[in-house]
Scaffold this motif. Sequence first.
Motif, PDB file in Angstrom:
ATOM      1  N   THR A  59       0.835  -1.211   0.000  1.00 32.32           N
ATOM      2  CA  THR A  59       0.000   0.000   0.000  1.00 32.32           C
ATOM      3  C   THR A  59       0.862   1.250   0.000  1.00 32.32           C
ATOM      4  O   THR A  59       0.618   2.200  -0.766  1.00 32.32           O
ATOM      5  CB  THR A  59      -0.932   0.004   1.221  1.00 32.32           C
ATOM      6  N   SER A  90     -13.027  11.102 -10.871  1.00 31.91           N
ATOM      7  CA  SER A  90     -11.869  11.881 -10.400  1.00 31.91           C
ATOM      8  C   SER A  90     -11.359  12.838 -11.463  1.00 31.91           C
ATOM      9  O   SER A  90     -10.377  13.539 -11.259  1.00 31.91           O
ATOM     10  CB  SER A  90     -10.746  10.938  -9.969  1.00 31.91           C
ATOM     11  N   VAL A 127       0.928   4.080  -2.853  1.00 32.22           N
ATOM     12  CA  VAL A 127       0.547   5.449  -2.503  1.00 32.22           C
ATOM     13  C   VAL A 127       1.565   6.459  -3.033  1.00 32.22           C
ATOM     14  O   VAL A 127       1.208   7.548  -3.497  1.00 32.22           O
ATOM     15  CB  VAL A 127       0.372   5.581  -0.977  1.00 32.22           C
ATOM     16  N   LYS A 145      -6.165   8.161  -3.584  1.00 33.03           N
ATOM     17  CA  LYS A 145      -6.241   7.104  -4.589  1.00 33.03           C
ATOM     18  C   LYS A 145      -7.659   6.523  -4.628  1.00 33.03           C
ATOM     19  O   LYS A 145      -8.347   6.466  -3.606  1.00 33.03           O
ATOM     20  CB  LYS A 145      -5.260   5.970  -4.273  1.00 33.03           C
ATOM     21  N   LYS A 146      -8.097   6.116  -5.799  1.00 32.46           N
ATOM     22  CA  LYS A 146      -9.334   5.378  -5.917  1.00 32.46           C
ATOM     23  C   LYS A 146      -9.075   3.930  -5.503  1.00 32.46           C
ATOM     24  O   LYS A 146      -7.997   3.377  -5.760  1.00 32.46           O
ATOM     25  CB  LYS A 146      -9.867   5.420  -7.348  1.00 32.46           C
ATOM     26  N   ALA A 180      -4.707   4.411   1.391  1.00 34.94           N
ATOM     27  CA  ALA A 180      -4.864   4.756  -0.022  1.00 34.94           C
ATOM     28  C   ALA A 180      -5.929   5.828  -0.199  1.00 34.94           C
ATOM     29  O   ALA A 180      -5.769   6.765  -1.000  1.00 34.94           O
ATOM     30  CB  ALA A 180      -5.221   3.507  -0.817  1.00 34.94           C
ATOM     31  N   ASP A 214       2.707   6.912  -9.084  1.00 36.75           N
ATOM     32  CA  ASP A 214       1.825   7.817  -9.820  1.00 36.75           C
ATOM     33  C   ASP A 214       0.534   7.132 -10.259  1.00 36.75           C
ATOM     34  O   ASP A 214      -0.189   7.638 -11.116  1.00 36.75           O
ATOM     35  CB  ASP A 214       2.544   8.406 -11.036  1.00 36.75           C
ATOM     36  N   CYS A 215       0.225   5.986  -9.668  1.00 36.82           N
ATOM     37  CA  CYS A 215      -1.020   5.310 -10.015  1.00 36.82           C
ATOM     38  C   CYS A 215      -2.217   6.097  -9.479  1.00 36.82           C
ATOM     39  O   CYS A 215      -2.107   6.831  -8.496  1.00 36.82           O
ATOM     40  CB  CYS A 215      -1.037   3.881  -9.469  1.00 36.82           C
ATOM     41  N   GLU A 216      -3.339   5.913 -10.110  1.00 39.05           N
ATOM     42  CA  GLU A 216      -4.556   6.598  -9.679  1.00 39.05           C
ATOM     43  C   GLU A 216      -5.499   5.673  -8.920  1.00 39.05           C
ATOM     44  O   GLU A 216      -6.383   6.146  -8.194  1.00 39.05           O
ATOM     45  CB  GLU A 216      -5.302   7.165 -10.891  1.00 39.05           C
ATOM     46  N   LEU A 217      -5.303   4.369  -9.079  1.00 38.31           N
ATOM     47  CA  LEU A 217      -6.240   3.402  -8.512  1.00 38.31           C
ATOM     48  C   LEU A 217      -5.470   2.227  -7.923  1.00 38.31           C
ATOM     49  O   LEU A 217      -4.496   1.759  -8.507  1.00 38.31           O
ATOM     50  CB  LEU A 217      -7.193   2.925  -9.606  1.00 38.31           C
ATOM     51  N   ILE A 218      -5.923   1.756  -6.776  1.00 34.62           N
ATOM     52  CA  ILE A 218      -5.322   0.578  -6.128  1.00 34.62           C
ATOM     53  C   ILE A 218      -6.411  -0.481  -5.979  1.00 34.62           C
ATOM     54  O   ILE A 218      -7.493  -0.208  -5.468  1.00 34.62           O
ATOM     55  CB  ILE A 218      -4.740   0.927  -4.747  1.00 34.62           C
TER      56      ILE A 218
END
Length: 297
Positions: free
Chosen positions: A11, A296, A15, A41-42, A36, A18-22
């Motif tokens: 996690t 988002s 966090v 983060k989504k 997250a 540069d990802c937007e979703l986990i």
Amino acid sequence: MKLLFHSFISTICAVFSDCELIHYHNIGPAMFSWIAKLAGKKVVLTYHSANYEHEKWGKMARCLLRLCERIALSCANRIIFVSKFQLEKYSDKVQQKSVYIPNGIPETVATTRTDYIRSLGLEKGHYVLGIGRITPEKGFDVLIRAFELVNTDYKLVIAGSVETESEYLTKLKQLVKSDRVVFTGYVEGENLNELYSHAGLYVLSSRNEGFPIVLLEAMSYGLDVLVSDIPATHLVSLQDSDYFQKEDVEDLARQLERKLNRTEVVRRNTYDLSRFNWQRIAEDTARVYEDCLEYSH
């Protein structure tokens, strides 16, 4: 503890990426989904099973898993349930952000090779197969006790690995009263293909399941099946005669006797498994991501 540590580290790494979703798989790893969420983060959760229902966990572990579930359901922007029966247990608030997407299986190709099964002393088409982790929730104790009551020259094959339940494996071996039960340990690849390809009957004896992938695998080989009557086994289309009462040793023994001692020629079954195609499942999951992220932007 090792799982929680890995989930926490994963996690934190996500966090700071540069990802937007986990995407978390099941309630245990999602214990840290609040981190997250706080990081903007989504969060997508795939709810595989209610782990706190498994007998292997003690009281404290079950309480922790219930806490994980509350955190996961609260923090997730979207939830994927692999069992529609599990989805229906929750509030309207949870259901409104949830979707049913089952697990899938790849295409299977049966083999004509028999080297491995012969090394185990098995005859083609003349053994009952049970596959899964050696844990109490899989109900292998019920299967062995029932099989020992059946008058048949078939053998029973239990294929699966032991994680932490070595005492349960010892208990299973103590239940064996004949030379007709074979424990293979962990099996994969061509050896597993052989076991599926040449089994006479597949039995799922589980006390509970999230979504039984091994049942799908057995059906993909066209095997005749006999399964515990639990919600998860009703996610696939089977006949009434393919079920036995959960944990009922005598009923399972009767159903085994009926299936193994029939006189008609047993042909490979053809099941409709189109709903469990990975391409379709991937497309459904991609739509969940898209729906989640569009809010988002």
